[in-house]
Design a protein around this motif. Structure first.
Motif, short mmCIF file in Angstrom:
data_model
loop_
_atom_site.label_atom_id
_atom_site.label_comp_id
_atom_site.label_asym_id
_atom_site.label_seq_id
_atom_site.Cartn_x
_atom_site.Cartn_y
_atom_site.Cartn_z
N ALA A 214 0.83 -1.21 0.00
CA ALA A 214 0.00 0.00 0.00
C ALA A 214 0.86 1.25 0.00
CB ALA A 214 -0.93 -0.01 1.21
N LEU A 215 1.97 1.23 0.74
CA LEU A 215 2.87 2.39 0.75
C LEU A 215 3.46 2.61 -0.65
CD1 LEU A 215 4.64 1.81 4.18
CD2 LEU A 215 3.16 3.74 3.60
N LEU B 87 0.99 4.30 -2.79
CA LEU B 87 0.85 5.72 -2.44
C LEU B 87 2.05 6.54 -2.88
CD1 LEU B 87 -0.64 5.40 1.18
CD2 LEU B 87 -1.80 6.32 -0.83
N PHE C 60 5.34 6.02 -1.97
CA PHE C 60 6.51 6.03 -1.08
C PHE C 60 7.65 5.25 -1.71
CE2 PHE C 60 3.27 7.21 1.88
CZ PHE C 60 3.92 8.03 2.79
N GLN C 61 8.85 5.84 -1.63
CA GLN C 61 10.03 5.15 -2.17
C GLN C 61 11.03 4.92 -1.05
OE1 GLN C 61 11.18 7.68 -5.43
NE2 GLN C 61 9.91 6.51 -6.86
N GLY C 62 11.83 3.89 -1.21
CA GLY C 62 12.91 3.65 -0.26
C GLY C 62 12.48 2.93 0.99
N ILE C 63 11.28 2.36 0.98
CA ILE C 63 10.85 1.57 2.14
C ILE C 63 11.14 0.10 1.87
CG2 ILE C 63 8.89 0.88 3.57
CD1 ILE C 63 7.91 3.68 3.43
N GLY C 64 12.04 -0.47 2.66
CA GLY C 64 12.55 -1.79 2.34
C GLY C 64 11.72 -2.93 2.88
N GLN C 65 11.28 -2.82 4.09
CA GLN C 65 10.52 -3.91 4.69
C GLN C 65 9.58 -3.30 5.73
OE1 GLN C 65 12.53 -6.65 7.32
NE2 GLN C 65 11.45 -8.41 6.50
N VAL C 66 8.43 -3.92 5.88
CA VAL C 66 7.47 -3.48 6.90
C VAL C 66 7.11 -4.71 7.74
CG1 VAL C 66 5.25 -2.39 7.33
CG2 VAL C 66 6.54 -1.78 5.29
N GLU D 245 7.35 -1.59 12.20
CA GLU D 245 8.77 -1.37 11.93
C GLU D 245 8.97 -1.19 10.44
OE1 GLU D 245 10.76 -4.03 15.50
OE2 GLU D 245 10.01 -5.05 13.72
N LEU D 246 9.55 -0.06 10.07
CA LEU D 246 9.85 0.21 8.66
C LEU D 246 11.35 0.27 8.48
CD1 LEU D 246 7.58 3.32 7.84
CD2 LEU D 246 7.02 0.91 7.52
N GLN D 247 11.85 -0.38 7.44
CA GLN D 247 13.23 -0.14 7.00
C GLN D 247 13.18 0.94 5.92
OE1 GLN D 247 15.04 -3.75 5.72
NE2 GLN D 247 15.23 -4.58 7.79
N GLU E 77 15.35 3.57 3.37
CA GLU E 77 16.57 4.08 2.74
C GLU E 77 16.46 5.61 2.74
OE1 GLU E 77 19.28 2.90 1.60
OE2 GLU E 77 18.96 0.76 1.18
N LEU F 197 -1.29 6.43 6.04
CA LEU F 197 -1.74 5.04 5.95
C LEU F 197 -1.79 4.32 7.29
CD1 LEU F 197 -2.40 2.66 3.92
CD2 LEU F 197 -0.02 1.97 4.27
#
Lengths: 85, 85
Positions: free
Chosen positions: A25-26, A29, A31-37, B44-46, B48, B66
């Motif tokens: 979902a991020l 929307l 969002f860039q650079g989000i590696g893991q949730v 928890e978000l990773q 960059e 969100l």
């Protein structure tokens, strides 16, 4: 009176579909650079105890017996005096 | 790489049926002295990002857009460098 914050998280080897959905979902929307949730629980207990050690013992027992799943989840506990919260 | 811990909790005025159920179950298990149970989320978000300030900006935007419900929930954000986790 003490306040215990019990943070319950899925073990790293366990798939987290709720986290994957939030990650997707991020991305949708923009969002860039989000590696893991990863998504876990935060459980706040108010505990009547004589001291912080007893409060931590009660919180640990509650986590072991009810609040966390020992096969899939880890937990950590922070005890605070309720007056300082 | 940064790690954002977003803690999402129900506002104090909002009823928490999940917490009430946990409170009741703890009583059934014989726990005494537990005054209130509130259950929230830990996300928890990773991320960059160039620096912690940018990571916090991204995490705040993700929470606003969100991850948290601004009518019912509060959130707080802690940013850590992922290497120190």
């Amino acid at each position: 009176m003490y306040k215990a914050e019990i943070t319950v998280t899925l073990r790293p080897s366990i798939l987290d579909p709720q986290g994957k959905a939030a990650h997707h979902a991020l991305g949708e929307l923009g969002f860039q650079g989000i590696g893991q949730v990863r998504i876990g629980k935060l459980i706040e207990l108010q505990i009547e105890a004589d001291d912080a050690t007893q409060a931590e013992r009660i919180a640990t027992e509650a986590a072991d017996k009810l609040l966390a799943n020992p096969v899939m989840e880890d937990y950590r506990i922070v005890i605070r005096e309720a007056s300082s919260v």
